[in-house]
Design an enzyme around this catalytic site. Sequence first.
Site: not given
Lengths: 272, 272
Positions: B19-20, B51-52, B82-84, B161, B193-195
């Site tokens: 992931d980023s 990355y987004g 990572c979705n992006t 975050e 988005c993984t967040h």
Amino acid sequence: MIKQKKEVVFNERPIGIFDSGIGGLTVFKEIRKVLPHEHLIYLGDTARVPYGTKSPEVIKQYSEINVRFLIEKGVKVVVVACNTASAAAIAYLHECFPDLLILGVIQPVVENLIKLDQVKKVGIIGTATTIHSNAYQRAILEHMRVEVFAQHCPLFVPLVEEGIVDHPLTMQAVDYYLSGLKRAEIDTLILGCTHYPLLLRPIDYYFGHRVRIMDSAYYTARELKKILSERHVANESHKSGEERFFVTDSAETFRRTGELFLERPLVAIEHV
Amino acid sequence: MIKQKKEVVFNERPIGIFDSGIGGLTVFKEIRKVLPHEHLIYLGDTARVPYGTKSPEVIKQYSEINVRFLIEKGVKVVVVACNTASAAAIAYLHECFPDLLILGVIQPVVENLIKLDQVKKVGIIGTATTIHSNAYQRAILEHMRVEVFAQHCPLFVPLVEEGIVDHPLTMQAVDYYLSGLKRAEIDTLILGCTHYPLLLRPIDYYFGHRVRIMDSAYYTARELKKILSERHVANESHKSGEERFFVTDSAETFRRTGELFLERPLVAIEHV
């Protein structure tokens, strides 16, 4: 003869300005205001933005690459138009490039703070890395006996880049981060991030217009003008200075958000 | 004999996840739940996060570097957590590494969406690059006749975050981004988005618990389990799988925020 010719050429060299992304454009704008005849080269390291959440080691490495790029473009001075890079990397850059004039954004604002009267409680806001570096705190406490209150405000950068600067969400975020400084009754607030001038109004409103707000872009531009003049390296031309913008990621994204910062159209952006 | 031995070794190789930054840990957590015996290697590209907001070209370049790193570590499969990166780079990665099994996070959630009944209006939220790539929109509309409403929510990542997931500011941001989807009366929402799983509760509350919320981490982990089994490359050991974490910036910052995502202590983080 040859020496003199060389000196003239040196004075006409561009000023190099770098930032992690677009925030440094607030510094660029102030420099352009006070130095209309200088050629300006701006580098936004948009492929690696933001710096504010990254470690000092990584920021040093990126900053060195940025300075090397500007040196290749033949600049006569480098302005580190990023508080995080100034906080984390300025000493390192001076070591790497001992013959190059390099100016950060922290020293100019602190030097102006020192001259002010009736400063008792100073607030500093910035990115996590800037605040944790203690660069502002140290610089201030070296010269003044004041109370210092530091707060990092990680949501401010995305709010500004999203253009959410005049919305209930903005005020909520301002209250979230600055309520401690308000309770502490600070008399002076340093905007220790190049993005924050775009939040000047909501911040000023939040403190009831009772706090002196200092913006590093303003003082850095004036300090730069003074240094160029003192060292006799200002461009004495009467023509408007040229401008070039370089970015490490998409020029289009930079242009769109960059225009919010510069308050005028951005053209001629080059991807490197 | 030799062939068989090789195969056993292959099955015992780790699963690579990148992931980023830390967001992919929500995927890591789900994979660990359904595949307790697999060895897992996680790479967070924290020196270049996020990355987004970056361009597809830069994301392709970073993703390729990440996959090469995981290949060097001997992984048997790579999960683009990572979705992006899945949106911008998955086709490119398949081209670069034709012999490697590479799984993104978009296809599993869309394949599960297709199987559902009574889906008429689908909302998708993600980063700017994910939404602008149209990867989700295209994948859905290829298979279903539904209305799709996409919205990028750039403040959600910094909110998560920062740990601001249960605060008036969170609800204000949720309302800021999702009011359009609420007015459109979506019946299903994809957290692209993984967040975003960390914002599941405020989002679910905002929609009055009336919207089906799909999380790519959950479906990706189950799809991965199915693929490993179908291809006979699952680790048949009965011991707990080992875990290694690699980051490109400070291990300490990653550990601190990463524990929010993983909901358990994070040890043995290596800086590369």
